[in-house]
Design an enzyme around this catalytic site. Structure first.
Site, PDB file in Angstrom:
ATOM      1  N   ASP A 218      25.969  52.428  17.592  1.00  0.00           N
ATOM      2  CA  ASP A 218      26.809  51.709  18.255  1.00  0.00           C
ATOM      3  C   ASP A 218      27.451  50.737  17.534  1.00  0.00           C
ATOM      4  O   ASP A 218      26.837  49.618  17.261  1.00  0.00           O
ATOM      5  CB  ASP A 218      26.287  50.794  19.380  1.00  0.00           C
ATOM      6  CG  ASP A 218      27.177  49.750  20.533  1.00  0.00           C
ATOM      7  OD1 ASP A 218      28.396  50.380  20.288  1.00  0.00           O
ATOM      8  OD2 ASP A 218      26.799  49.340  21.164  1.00  0.00           O
TER       9      ASP A 218
ATOM     10  N   TRP B 228      47.571  53.153  30.106  1.00  0.00           N
ATOM     11  CA  TRP B 228      46.639  54.366  30.473  1.00  0.00           C
ATOM     12  C   TRP B 228      45.371  53.735  30.112  1.00  0.00           C
ATOM     13  O   TRP B 228      44.875  53.206  29.173  1.00  0.00           O
ATOM     14  CB  TRP B 228      47.071  55.393  29.399  1.00  0.00           C
ATOM     15  CG  TRP B 228      46.265  56.677  29.492  1.00  0.00           C
ATOM     16  CD1 TRP B 228      46.232  57.541  30.643  1.00  0.00           C
ATOM     17  CD2 TRP B 228      45.422  57.361  28.568  1.00  0.00           C
ATOM     18  NE1 TRP B 228      45.312  58.515  30.407  1.00  0.00           N
ATOM     19  CE2 TRP B 228      45.042  58.541  29.207  1.00  0.00           C
ATOM     20  CE3 TRP B 228      44.941  56.870  27.347  1.00  0.00           C
ATOM     21  CZ2 TRP B 228      43.948  59.378  28.620  1.00  0.00           C
ATOM     22  CZ3 TRP B 228      44.081  57.719  26.585  1.00  0.00           C
ATOM     23  CH2 TRP B 228      43.325  59.018  27.239  1.00  0.00           C
TER      24      TRP B 228
ATOM     25  N   HIS C 225      27.235  53.949  22.332  1.00  0.00           N
ATOM     26  CA  HIS C 225      26.788  52.711  23.124  1.00  0.00           C
ATOM     27  C   HIS C 225      26.249  52.777  24.339  1.00  0.00           C
ATOM     28  O   HIS C 225      25.566  51.949  24.822  1.00  0.00           O
ATOM     29  CB  HIS C 225      28.338  52.269  23.244  1.00  0.00           C
ATOM     30  CG  HIS C 225      28.465  50.857  23.946  1.00  0.00           C
ATOM     31  ND1 HIS C 225      28.058  49.617  23.441  1.00  0.00           N
ATOM     32  CD2 HIS C 225      29.040  50.435  25.042  1.00  0.00           C
ATOM     33  CE1 HIS C 225      28.079  48.592  24.414  1.00  0.00           C
ATOM     34  NE2 HIS C 225      28.788  49.148  25.499  1.00  0.00           N
TER      35      HIS C 225
ATOM     36  N   ASP D 190      25.199  46.396  27.600  1.00  0.00           N
ATOM     37  CA  ASP D 190      26.813  45.916  27.605  1.00  0.00           C
ATOM     38  C   ASP D 190      26.751  44.782  28.734  1.00  0.00           C
ATOM     39  O   ASP D 190      26.036  43.793  28.493  1.00  0.00           O
ATOM     40  CB  ASP D 190      27.507  47.186  28.136  1.00  0.00           C
ATOM     41  CG  ASP D 190      28.917  46.982  28.177  1.00  0.00           C
ATOM     42  OD1 ASP D 190      29.525  47.522  27.113  1.00  0.00           O
ATOM     43  OD2 ASP D 190      29.441  46.617  29.350  1.00  0.00           O
ATOM     44  N   TRP D 191      27.801  44.502  29.665  1.00  0.00           N
ATOM     45  CA  TRP D 191      28.157  43.462  30.094  1.00  0.00           C
ATOM     46  C   TRP D 191      26.732  43.338  31.330  1.00  0.00           C
ATOM     47  O   TRP D 191      26.680  42.269  31.703  1.00  0.00           O
ATOM     48  CB  TRP D 191      29.245  43.500  31.357  1.00  0.00           C
ATOM     49  CG  TRP D 191      30.380  42.773  30.918  1.00  0.00           C
ATOM     50  CD1 TRP D 191      31.382  43.482  30.203  1.00  0.00           C
ATOM     51  CD2 TRP D 191      30.710  41.542  30.852  1.00  0.00           C
ATOM     52  NE1 TRP D 191      32.621  42.405  29.892  1.00  0.00           N
ATOM     53  CE2 TRP D 191      31.769  41.356  30.151  1.00  0.00           C
ATOM     54  CE3 TRP D 191      29.890  40.388  31.375  1.00  0.00           C
ATOM     55  CZ2 TRP D 191      32.390  40.110  30.015  1.00  0.00           C
ATOM     56  CZ3 TRP D 191      30.410  39.224  31.125  1.00  0.00           C
ATOM     57  CH2 TRP D 191      31.722  38.800  30.701  1.00  0.00           C
TER      58      TRP D 191
END
Length: 297
Positions: free
Chosen positions: A245, A168, A274, A119-120
């Protein structure tokens, strides 16, 4: 810059996270938290989490990798986990987080690093390795990439709009949406723990919007420079993406094609969504140990 610090009480009774806290002052006001397990004189394995998780994501991998005789370091990105959290979205940038992490790596004088990223964590980690390749021995990449402004799947654009505009923003439920297995109530609470109120979520809110998926993104020149490094990268580069993913599926093909160090590596498909550390962390950890043992025995 207004900086928030999550009260330690928020992290009491975390499930499967027995690791002693370590802290480093990036600046006099800004503190980074990291896990540091295993022999201090062993080759370091740097596990970088992404958005909107923290080092808790690697809790099932840290013990087995450290138990194999390696030093595991898992920092919480600034804005996440037990690290400090600048309160304004404008306090964060792609280059800024890379600089914070680089400051910490240089302060600890980490060398012969095995980068484990997703991911990041991959966006930051791949930039770090490209900027100081002399400190990195190998890369193990899962469910991530190094985008250069050429677009992203529709699912990512939906996620980016949600992170930017939704009133939210339940962190634990967001992590659950990226896993195949059902997280327990305690695990979802652990992902929520760093964010006792909406005021603490500036980083989690802004980072999806900073991914350089448009050609005019300010980070694109730095991404292209990093890719030039990887087009000459001959050290081991292992891909272990998941089979479930929808955002990063297929991105490993570019690395396998363009990075010389990816040739003849035992690239593996893991089983899960993911956040593969939640779905197939044991297999992920075994791959990391095996990769390190190519040259570390």
């Amino acid at each position: 810059m207004k900086i928030l610090r999550t009260p330690e009480a928020c992290f009491s009774d975390l499930k499967d996270y027995p690791f002693a806290p370590h802290y480093y002052q990036i600046t006099p006001e800004l503190r980074l938290h990291y896990v540091d397990e295993g022999p201090r004189d062993a080759p370091p394995v740097l596990m970088l989490h992404g958005e909107p998780t923290w080092s808790y994501l690697y809790r099932h991998m840290i013990g087995p990798v450290a138990g194999a005789g390696l030093r595991v370091l898992a920092p919480d990105l600034i804005g996440f986990g037990k690290s400090d959290k600048p309160a304004a979205r404008s306090d964060y940038s792609y280059a800024g987080q890379v600089a914070w992490l680089r400051h910490w790596i240089e302060a600890l004088d980490l060398r012969d690093i095995t980068l484990v990223c997703q991911d990041w964590g991959s966006l930051f980690g791949l930039r770090l390795a490209a900027e100081m390749p002399e400190r990195f021995a190998r890369i193990v990449l899962s469910n991530g990439g190094l985008p250069t402004g050429t677009g992203m799947p529709t699912m990512f654009r939906i996620w980016r709009a949600f992170s930017r505009y939704s009133p939210w923003f339940p962190i634990g439920r967001i992590v659950q949406s990226g896993t195949r297995r059902t997280l327990s109530r305690e695990e979802i609470a652990a992902y929520d723990a760093p964010f006792p109120s909406a005021a603490y979520k500036a980083a989690a809110r802004i980072y999806p919007s900073l991914v350089p998926v448009e050609p005019d993104n300010v980070a694109v020149p730095d991404q292209l420079r990093a890719w030039r490094v990887y087009e000459g990268w001959t050290k081991p580069f292992l891909c272990c993406f998941s089979n479930g993913d929808p955002i990063t599926r297929g991105l490993d093909a570019e690395f396998r094609r363009r990075v010389p160090g990816a040739k003849d590596q035992p690239h593996t498909t893991l089983r899960g969504g993911h956040f593969i550390q939640e779905d197939d962390g044991a297999a992920f950890a075994r791959l990391v140990v095996a990769a390190c043992r190519q040259t570390v025995s």
